[in-house]
Design a protein around this motif. Structure first.
Motif, PDB file in Angstrom:
ATOM      1  N   VAL A 181       0.825  -1.211   0.000  1.00  0.00           N
ATOM      2  CA  VAL A 181       0.000   0.000   0.000  1.00  0.00           C
ATOM      3  C   VAL A 181       0.855   1.256   0.000  1.00  0.00           C
ATOM      4  O   VAL A 181       0.370   2.345  -0.324  1.00  0.00           O
ATOM      5  CB  VAL A 181      -0.996   0.017   1.181  1.00  0.00           C
ATOM      6  N   LEU A 182       2.136   1.103   0.351  1.00  0.00           N
ATOM      7  CA  LEU A 182       3.057   2.238   0.272  1.00  0.00           C
ATOM      8  C   LEU A 182       3.862   2.248  -1.023  1.00  0.00           C
ATOM      9  O   LEU A 182       4.598   3.192  -1.293  1.00  0.00           O
ATOM     10  CB  LEU A 182       4.019   2.207   1.464  1.00  0.00           C
ATOM     11  N   ALA A 183       3.745   1.144  -1.805  1.00  0.00           N
ATOM     12  CA  ALA A 183       4.479   1.008  -3.071  1.00  0.00           C
ATOM     13  C   ALA A 183       5.984   1.136  -2.866  1.00  0.00           C
ATOM     14  O   ALA A 183       6.694   1.709  -3.696  1.00  0.00           O
ATOM     15  CB  ALA A 183       3.996   2.034  -4.099  1.00  0.00           C
ATOM     16  N   GLU A 184       6.481   0.585  -1.770  1.00  0.00           N
ATOM     17  CA  GLU A 184       7.911   0.580  -1.526  1.00  0.00           C
ATOM     18  C   GLU A 184       8.261  -0.638  -0.690  1.00  0.00           C
ATOM     19  O   GLU A 184       7.393  -1.245  -0.060  1.00  0.00           O
ATOM     20  CB  GLU A 184       8.371   1.860  -0.827  1.00  0.00           C
ATOM     21  N   THR A 185       9.520  -1.006  -0.678  1.00  0.00           N
ATOM     22  CA  THR A 185       9.921  -2.246  -0.014  1.00  0.00           C
ATOM     23  C   THR A 185      10.828  -2.012   1.191  1.00  0.00           C
ATOM     24  O   THR A 185      11.406  -2.945   1.711  1.00  0.00           O
ATOM     25  CB  THR A 185      10.667  -3.151  -1.016  1.00  0.00           C
ATOM     26  N   THR A 186      10.918  -0.773   1.617  1.00  0.00           N
ATOM     27  CA  THR A 186      11.827  -0.460   2.729  1.00  0.00           C
ATOM     28  C   THR A 186      11.104  -0.242   4.046  1.00  0.00           C
ATOM     29  O   THR A 186      11.717  -0.250   5.101  1.00  0.00           O
ATOM     30  CB  THR A 186      12.638   0.809   2.405  1.00  0.00           C
ATOM     31  N   THR A 187       9.788  -0.049   3.991  1.00  0.00           N
ATOM     32  CA  THR A 187       9.047   0.298   5.201  1.00  0.00           C
ATOM     33  C   THR A 187       9.095  -0.810   6.240  1.00  0.00           C
ATOM     34  O   THR A 187       9.381  -0.573   7.416  1.00  0.00           O
ATOM     35  CB  THR A 187       7.589   0.618   4.850  1.00  0.00           C
ATOM     36  N   ALA A 188       8.805  -2.036   5.812  1.00  0.00           N
ATOM     37  CA  ALA A 188       8.768  -3.145   6.761  1.00  0.00           C
ATOM     38  C   ALA A 188      10.115  -3.334   7.450  1.00  0.00           C
ATOM     39  O   ALA A 188      10.185  -3.530   8.666  1.00  0.00           O
ATOM     40  CB  ALA A 188       8.349  -4.433   6.051  1.00  0.00           C
ATOM     41  N   SER A 189      11.181  -3.255   6.688  1.00  0.00           N
ATOM     42  CA  SER A 189      12.507  -3.440   7.285  1.00  0.00           C
ATOM     43  C   SER A 189      12.838  -2.308   8.245  1.00  0.00           C
ATOM     44  O   SER A 189      13.467  -2.522   9.290  1.00  0.00           O
ATOM     45  CB  SER A 189      13.572  -3.543   6.192  1.00  0.00           C
ATOM     46  N   ALA A 190      12.411  -1.078   7.919  1.00  0.00           N
ATOM     47  CA  ALA A 190      12.672   0.056   8.809  1.00  0.00           C
ATOM     48  C   ALA A 190      11.904  -0.085  10.124  1.00  0.00           C
ATOM     49  O   ALA A 190      12.439   0.192  11.208  1.00  0.00           O
ATOM     50  CB  ALA A 190      12.303   1.363   8.116  1.00  0.00           C
TER      51      ALA A 190
END
Length: 427
Positions: A85-94
């Protein structure tokens, strides 16, 4: 497009959603709260008179609904992730690196009389983005249904959803409430049409209902799905269109949700998921003194699926009753909070009858007898609007209740419960 152009948008026929390819949330610059709705909400008195008559005659049934995108016997669990939903792959890791996830939760936000009460809640929630520790900033808002009143009409989405959250800077995902799927008597609009258009698109688009505001429609696969974020899985169910009870499966709507629920719980077991498991549906399992009753059959179906999988939730969230109520269900050695968060902006509902003393808590509303679990009302608020702030780490799930009229300068919750994820006990 500016807000002043809103009326010209409504005047054009045949408007279609505009694809952006990336999500949008808050306006670039904060804007003043509206003092009135753009579209006057007409009276639903006659419609409800008809509905009440049909209810008395037991002629109202739950309404069939479309299965989510990609749902099949071979792929029975639709999944949506925070990164998607954020169209990015760094949020979960952050978030994982920070050690905790924070998100908001509330239901029953729509209002037919004006923007004041839902703006009160939205503004208080927005104040949570001003934090000393960046790990305390919410990552998303999970809506517990009844986004729009009274019958989920598309024309009211701007006033009751997009405008109140025009300055809310993160994604809003939702489950559908009964009013989101209801169809007014004599109207031929398909059930859930506006909800599906604004929450279940296949790509990031701006819908006509947004009226030129920045928020894109959500990309949920349908009205039942698993939402995954670091440390948490939310099993989202659609409890249909009746005032009471909630219905997830019967001869009218079929058993696709039971198939999904069983698959979601089996995956939790198979993967040995150690995070927080939340089950969410609009109609509450238990209520105390509210105008809404218990959903006994629905709960029995959910319990059967949990029993078969050997997996029970750490918490159950719902709305529908227009107040805040927190229960503890003691199931074996586990303590499960059941929380109603339905005071997000619509009319408040008092728990007692006029003239009666207020309820005193804690209060046992169901005693443990044989196969029946003990259920205790621990806390409630039936006089204020508010919301949940939920904090999840690898070890605990903490659910806080914040009244909205405390204002931006107060960040101490009025009620809270913490669940130890390993021992499944509360404090």
């Amino acid at each position: 497009m500016t807000r002043k152009q809103k009326h010209s948008v409504e005047a054009r026929d045949g408007l279609e959603a505009v694809e952006l390819g990336q999500p949008g949330f808050a306006q670039p610059q904060p804007t003043p709260d509206p003092t009135r709705f753009f579209i006057r909400h007409s009276s639903d008195k006659q419609a409800y008179k008809t509905i009440d008559e049909l209810n008395r005659e037991h002629r109202l049934k739950p309404m069939p609904f479309p299965d989510p995108r990609g749902f099949s016997d071979s792929k029975p669990e639709p999944v949506l992730t925070l990164d998607q939903v954020l169209a990015e792959t760094t949020t979960a890791s952050a978030i994982s690196a920070a050690g905790q996830l924070v998100f908001h939760c509330i239901g029953d936000t729509g209002n037919v009389r004006g923007p004041e009460t839902e703006e009160l809640v939205a503004d208080k929630m927005s104040s949570d983005f001003d934090e000393r520790n960046s790990a305390d900033i919410p990552a998303f808002f999970f809506h517990l249904g009844d986004v729009i009143y009274n019958f989920g009409e598309a024309k009211y989405y701007y006033d009751q959803f997009y405008d109140p959250y025009r300055d809310y800077p993160v994604p809003i995902v939702a489950l559908a409430g009964n009013h989101d799927g209801m169809v007014a008597p004599g109207v031929q609009t398909p059930t859930l049409q506006a909800f599906l258009e604004n929450f279940c698109q296949s790509d990031f688009v701006v819908t006509p209902e947004a009226g030129g505001l920045s928020r894109t429609a959500q990309i949920q696969p349908g009205v039942f799905y698993t939402f995954e974020a670091p440390f948490v899985r939310i099993v989202c169910l659609y409890s249909n269109t009746l005032e009471d009870p909630g219905v997830i499966a019967d001869e009218t709507v079929g058993d696709s949700q039971l198939t999904y629920l069983q698959a979601a719980l089996r995956r939790v077991k198979h993967e040995k998921f150690t995070g927080a498991l939340i089950i969410a549906h609009h109609h509450p399992t238990y209520t105390a003194g509210s105008q809404h009753g218990w959903s006994i059959v629905m709960q029995a179906q959910i319990d059967a699926a949990c029993e078969a999988a050997g997996v029970w939730p750490h918490a159950v969230l719902s709305g529908h009753a227009h107040n805040y109520q927190r229960f503890t269900r003691v199931h074996g050695k586990t303590q499960i909070p059941y929380i109603i968060a339905g005071n997000g902006g619509h009319a408040l509902a008092r728990l007692g009858r006029r003239g009666e003393p207020p309820l005193r808590t804690p209060m046992v509303i169901q005693k443990a007898t044989g196969n029946t679990d003990q259920v205790t009302l621990e806390s409630y608020d039936d006089t204020h609007y508010g919301y949940l702030r939920i904090v999840v780490s690898a070890a605990v799930l903490r659910i806080e209740y914040h009244p909205a009229d405390d204002g931006a300068g107060v960040k101490t919750p009025d009620d809270a419960v913490t669940v130890d994820l390993a021992t499944r006990t509360t404090s």
